[in-house]
Design an enzyme around this catalytic site. Sequence first.
Site, short mmCIF file in Angstrom:
data_model
loop_
_atom_site.label_atom_id
_atom_site.label_comp_id
_atom_site.label_asym_id
_atom_site.label_seq_id
_atom_site.Cartn_x
_atom_site.Cartn_y
_atom_site.Cartn_z
CG HIS A 395 -0.31 -0.19 2.52
ND1 HIS A 395 0.14 -1.43 2.96
CD2 HIS A 395 -0.03 0.69 3.53
CE1 HIS A 395 0.64 -1.32 4.18
NE2 HIS A 395 0.57 -0.05 4.54
CG HIS A 397 1.03 5.38 4.03
ND1 HIS A 397 0.18 5.33 5.12
CD2 HIS A 397 1.72 4.19 4.04
CE1 HIS A 397 0.34 4.18 5.76
NE2 HIS A 397 1.28 3.47 5.12
#
Length: 410
Positions: A395, A397
Amino acid sequence: GEMPTMTAMQRLAGVAALLGVTSASSRAGASRSLGRARMASLMSGAAPSVGTLFDIPVSNNGARCRMVLYYKAVSEQEVAISSPMDLGGLRSDVYLDLNPQGKMPLLTLAGGEPIPESDTIARFLCARFAGQGPDLMPRDPVNAAKVDRICRLHDIYLGAVQPAMYKAAGSGGVATFPPFGSFASRRDALAELARQLEVLESYADATGPYLCGPEPTLADCTVWPTALFWQHMLPKFEEFEGKAIFGPRLERWASHMRGEEVGSRVAGEIEGALAGWDAKDRWATILGAGTRDKYDATIFDKILAKEIPSEAVYEDELVYAFRDISPVAPTHVLLIPKKRDGLTQLQKATPEHKAILGHMLAVGVPAVVSQEKLGSYRLVVNDGEEACQSVFHLHMHIIGGKALTWPPGA
């Protein structure tokens, strides 16, 4: 008995010797300087009266031509079959002088004219041996069109994604895989292959037993060798496990081809070679086949399944962006791939993941930045536990909406 023959490299060496050339590099240069006229003379020293087909058993495109030869009962005295290694290999100067594309198959005529490309070769052989065996090329224009549409479907749409079944990620030199044809990922290419097999099913004759009716045609010669690839390779992929590769028409056709003489002969040639690929673990590193995502599911899987609520910021068919539940700035969005495919963290990335990583950076991130109206932002990827990665599903940010300091955390 069989007539003794010389390999193409032996003939080249003989010509080179006459020219006073001895080293391998000099011989390669000599082959270039000889030109096509000299090369034609060089190749005509062998026994076959029509020409030589350069091919290997595992080549499905070459097998199209071999099937024509087998159906027409063409003898080796008319068309011999040799390995490209007899010319030094596909990338040798000798071979490239005859076929600048460096691909198989290649037919060199007795007069020296090179004919590359399997469809062109197969049609030449059908015409050259028109009086032998089955016609293979229907004379009726409607039936001929039915044959041609299958050949075109194979060459343009099915053949374009064929490498997705067996090319390892990162192989191919400059033409590194993926992409596979116009598809950026192996998964998308295989999905397209499945779709095109449905089209082929609709084109197959309803009664058979061949693809275009009661007699074999060039359509069967074109598709059958590749069908052997499909039957052998597709079940290795998780998307095809437990599923029928073919519809009922193609299944019936494939069963017939395995039972008839030419189809059985080619099946033995190709499947014998593919068994060698299996023995060498050809699919061990291929995502979706030998390599699969066997890591534990994470909270992100539950978010994607809507089992845990999230505030969506951006979503498309490949990625999902949602707000972090513990934001460190006015904008703190997490961007994740919907299909993890073993990408638990960035250091697990391979060439298989080029498409999704590029999509995240070039599509997903800009979409979030635009929607959030960020003039400046920070993009963070925590890679591993010591870098504070807590969820092992890659992932990114996206952090912004205020002035940020450096180093992070200061």
